[in-house]
Design an enzyme around this catalytic site. Structure first.
Site: not given
Lengths: 351, 351
Positions: A132, A252
């Protein structure tokens, strides 16, 4: 007009944090599905899930589950992928694998469509979805590399707990409540479920994501380093990473420093390369306090970039702040994007 | 044995987040106090505070408050320092100022005792206490600079809300509760009280600390850049900073990349320089998941360093993770340390 071809799609790990987002994304994108097979461990089998007004019962994943499947999206952990992805391929499916099991396998394309979509065509049955934190970074850096070249990347991450699964999100929620109520709470999941020690994440920062390697880097940091080079076809690129888990549920963020091949690029040119790139949204207006944040990125498929500054000393150095929903572009959406590319380009056959 | 000399100490901003920690630190350190004068704005005047089993009434700070004061610790905002520090100096006090008002004034020493204690002697009445995020970084880097030279620093920060005062901590607490209860909460303080827009901090990350300058950097980032060079007497040092506010109550963390003057330094040598340095605690044992975290550093005076790794490409490059209590070493303790040095070295007289 020819009728659109439809496909038998399977999701392995349908009850997990990423599997749920895969279902939502397939529905949002109106993916051409003839049959949808939802697979999980024995423990979750039997549950039902709604998809496009139909109830679908989740089945236990076995080698035979893949009979007749065209495209299988895997997100149930590396050991399941190692065991079942070859079984799916043997039965004619193309696998898009969201675990780390095959990412560095030289025979497996590792793909972020905005960067290296053409690599999909070379698949031998399995295409890997990157980590990710790597995906959002390379999506942001590709237009820069393309325009100006790229020598070096130093990244510090600000990562959400949902990257460690639904149970990590539950831990953050319950632990935050306990903290605010001045109750004790024994951590059991974070930083890494399978590691020896667990530390509080609520109102804290843990500089460990995944286990440590012998060299003092974590596996997450080495994934960012190695996967970036593979996706960008840039073995010579210098990449350094420090990965930190934070009390954030979703998205994130990354503080990224880069050095490009040119010394005279101005900030506004740099910004315009990002503003016009696929899959990116530029949010960069400091005078009006406009910059990306995890909460704003949640639920969106794009990668958001802001805080773009030239380094004050290094003429080819730039700083940027990159944010994206780790469950969407970082996982489910990137996997579905790969599946869409397979369908659009008719790349189902192995090379 | 001669009786120890005792001093008249004043704290300006005694009711603030840092002022409270100054009081606690003076008490913990058993600072040689003859008289303690606690000063604040008119609004907080009249409140009483316990110090060493005595009740002390807080008074409104005026120029006359500093009559007879030997050492005045200021932490009530830059405009109060600009207005009252010269008044204190005029009356013979030495001022240790925790605001940004005088930090870059060439006539004012900017001091982290582990780095440049000798600069205190050159004071002309005012000594400045650096920005919290700068202090812990230079304390960690000084033993490295001393042993191997230092060319370059790139830092990304993970900063606690208490750096923005007690009302920012209250906002994080109340907003977190509201978030967990699925209630709405309108942000009013963070990222910067005096700026136009306010954003949620709970379960989020805000890449803005202090207002933005014209060049796209925030004032906080420019403080880290300029103050580091001044404290280390290193105008030629390259420093770059990205400062991020996080849902953490206390302790700042920093992901720091440095380049030193030597190519052949091994990690264990690097670690031993830090382990043996004053004011530092090495917490660096990845095999046993030992590394600094904000929650562990809270309430402690040291700067904690871990996650030390050699860069995988740059032979003179190292990565480290630096954590310290932003209200103690980042503010109150560093100020009291300067006051202790003044007393120990008899540096009360202006040069």
């Amino acid at each position: 007009m020819a009728e659109q071809k439809k496909y038998h799609v399977a999701i392995v790990g349908a009850t997990g944090a990423v599997g749920q987002k895969m279902l939502e994304t397939l529905e949002d994108r109106n993916f051409p599905i003839e049959t949808l097979t939802l697979l999980s461990s024995k423990r979750s089998a039997g549950k039902t899930v709604r998809f496009q007004d139909k109830e679908i019962t989740i089945q236990e994943a076995t080698p035979e589950s893949f009979e007749g499947v065209d495209i299988a999206l895997f997100s149930a952990g590396g050991s399941i992928s190692k065991q079942l992805a070859p079984e799916a391929v043997k039965r004619g499916a193309v696998v898009v694998d969201n675990t780390s099991a095959y990412r560095m396998d030289p025979n497996v394309p590792l793909v972020v469509p905005e960067v290296n979509e053409a690599d999909i065509e070379k698949h031998q049955g399995i295409i890997a979805n990157p980590n990710c934190s790597t995906i959002q970074m390379v999506a942001a850096l590709e237009p820069i590399r393309d325009a100006y070249g790229l020598k070096r990347v130093i990244v510090s991450t600000y990562q959400a707990v949902s990257g460690a699964g639904n149970e990590a999100s539950d831990e953050l929620r319950n632990q935050s409540e306990a903290f605010l109520n001045e109750e004790t709470y024994t951590p059991e999941i974070l930083p890494v479920k399978g590691d020896e020690h667990h530390y509080p994440i609520a109102f804290n920062a843990l500089p460990q994501i995944d286990k440590f390697e012998e060299n003092g880097y974590t596996f997450e940091e080495m994934k960012m380093i190695n996967e970036t080079k593979k996706i960008m076809h840039a073995d010579e690129l210098h990449v350094a990473a420090t990965c930190v888990r934070l009390p954030i549920f979703t998205s994130h963020a990354e503080s990224v420093y880069i050095e490009i091949d040119q010394d005279d690029v101005k900030v506004d040119e740099f910004q315009s390369k990002l503003a016009n790139a696929p899959g990116l949204t530029l949010e960069d207006d400091p005078a009006n306090q406009v910059y990306p944040t995890p909460l704003n990125a949640e639920g969106k498929r794009d990668v958001f970039v802001g805080r773009i500054r030239k380094d004050l000393d290094q003429p080819n150095g730039f700083h940027l702040w990159v944010v994206s929903d780790n469950l969407l572009k970082g996982a489910a959406w990137n996997s579905v994007q790969i599946a869409e590319s397979i369908v659009k380009n008719d790349w189902l056959q192995q090379k």
